[in-house]
Motif scaffolding. Sequence first.
Motif, mmCIF file in Angstrom:
data_model
loop_
_atom_site.group_PDB
_atom_site.id
_atom_site.type_symbol
_atom_site.label_atom_id
_atom_site.label_comp_id
_atom_site.label_asym_id
_atom_site.label_seq_id
_atom_site.Cartn_x
_atom_site.Cartn_y
_atom_site.Cartn_z
ATOM 1 N N ILE A 41 -43.000 21.284 18.040
ATOM 2 C CA ILE A 41 -44.457 21.612 19.722
ATOM 3 C C ILE A 41 -44.460 20.271 19.998
ATOM 4 O O ILE A 41 -44.267 20.643 21.749
ATOM 5 N N GLU A 42 -44.100 18.628 20.082
ATOM 6 C CA GLU A 42 -44.160 18.071 21.694
ATOM 7 C C GLU A 42 -42.604 18.178 21.785
ATOM 8 O O GLU A 42 -43.132 18.153 23.298
ATOM 9 N N GLU A 43 -41.543 18.091 21.375
ATOM 10 C CA GLU A 43 -40.410 18.044 21.671
ATOM 11 C C GLU A 43 -40.422 19.166 22.924
ATOM 12 O O GLU A 43 -40.229 19.408 24.070
ATOM 13 N N LEU A 44 -41.013 20.534 22.691
ATOM 14 C CA LEU A 44 -40.963 22.246 23.258
ATOM 15 C C LEU A 44 -41.471 21.950 24.003
ATOM 16 O O LEU A 44 -40.842 22.378 25.367
ATOM 17 N N THR A 45 -42.646 20.819 24.598
ATOM 18 C CA THR A 45 -44.050 20.792 25.362
ATOM 19 C C THR A 45 -43.108 19.952 26.386
ATOM 20 O O THR A 45 -43.453 20.343 27.763
ATOM 21 N N LEU A 46 -41.979 19.333 25.917
ATOM 22 C CA LEU A 46 -42.332 18.107 27.129
ATOM 23 C C LEU A 46 -40.615 18.926 27.860
ATOM 24 O O LEU A 46 -40.839 18.519 28.904
ATOM 25 N N HIS A 47 -40.621 19.932 26.588
ATOM 26 C CA HIS A 47 -38.725 20.577 27.461
ATOM 27 C C HIS A 47 -39.669 21.914 28.358
ATOM 28 O O HIS A 47 -39.061 21.804 29.654
ATOM 29 N N LEU A 48 -40.947 21.896 27.951
ATOM 30 C CA LEU A 48 -41.606 23.194 29.068
ATOM 31 C C LEU A 48 -41.878 22.480 29.983
ATOM 32 O O LEU A 48 -42.106 23.012 31.457
ATOM 33 N N ILE A 49 -42.372 21.425 30.439
ATOM 34 C CA ILE A 49 -42.957 21.068 32.126
ATOM 35 C C ILE A 49 -41.511 20.132 32.121
ATOM 36 O O ILE A 49 -41.498 20.020 33.628
ATOM 37 N N GLU A 50 -40.321 19.737 32.006
ATOM 38 C CA GLU A 50 -39.427 19.528 32.397
ATOM 39 C C GLU A 50 -38.895 21.055 33.761
ATOM 40 O O GLU A 50 -38.397 20.879 34.011
ATOM 41 N N LYS A 51 -39.297 21.917 32.606
ATOM 42 C CA LYS A 51 -38.264 23.340 32.894
ATOM 43 C C LYS A 51 -39.615 23.936 34.415
ATOM 44 O O LYS A 51 -39.237 24.329 35.202
ATOM 45 N N GLU A 52 -40.662 23.224 34.142
ATOM 46 C CA GLU A 52 -42.404 24.128 35.498
ATOM 47 C C GLU A 52 -42.011 23.257 35.495
ATOM 48 O O GLU A 52 -42.014 23.131 37.806
ATOM 49 N N LYS A 53 -40.685 21.632 36.577
ATOM 50 C CA LYS A 53 -41.042 20.879 36.847
ATOM 51 C C LYS A 53 -40.402 21.123 38.457
ATOM 52 O O LYS A 53 -39.877 20.933 39.010
ATOM 53 N N LYS A 54 -38.408 22.022 37.634
ATOM 54 C CA LYS A 54 -37.296 22.297 38.010
ATOM 55 C C LYS A 54 -37.949 23.634 39.079
ATOM 56 O O LYS A 54 -37.568 23.721 39.776
ATOM 57 N N LEU A 55 -38.511 24.276 38.337
ATOM 58 C CA LEU A 55 -38.799 25.499 38.843
ATOM 59 C C LEU A 55 -39.941 25.066 40.225
ATOM 60 O O LEU A 55 -39.816 26.201 40.931
#
Length: 50
Positions: free
Chosen positions: A9-23
């Motif tokens: 869950i932590e890994e996926l949350t960090l991944h999602l945050i990174e994708k949101e920054k890119k978006l």
Amino acid sequence: MNKILLKKIEELTLHLIEKEKKLDQINTDLKKKDEAIEVLISRIERLEKK
């Protein structure tokens, strides 16, 4: 098992945050390009009227 799930869950949350920054960056870039296109369209329209 719970530790593994929590880690995932932590890994996926960090991944999602990174994708949101890119978006957000992509959206910012797109907005700037849209504004530049509007300026160019206005300039072309003024030139065509001459």
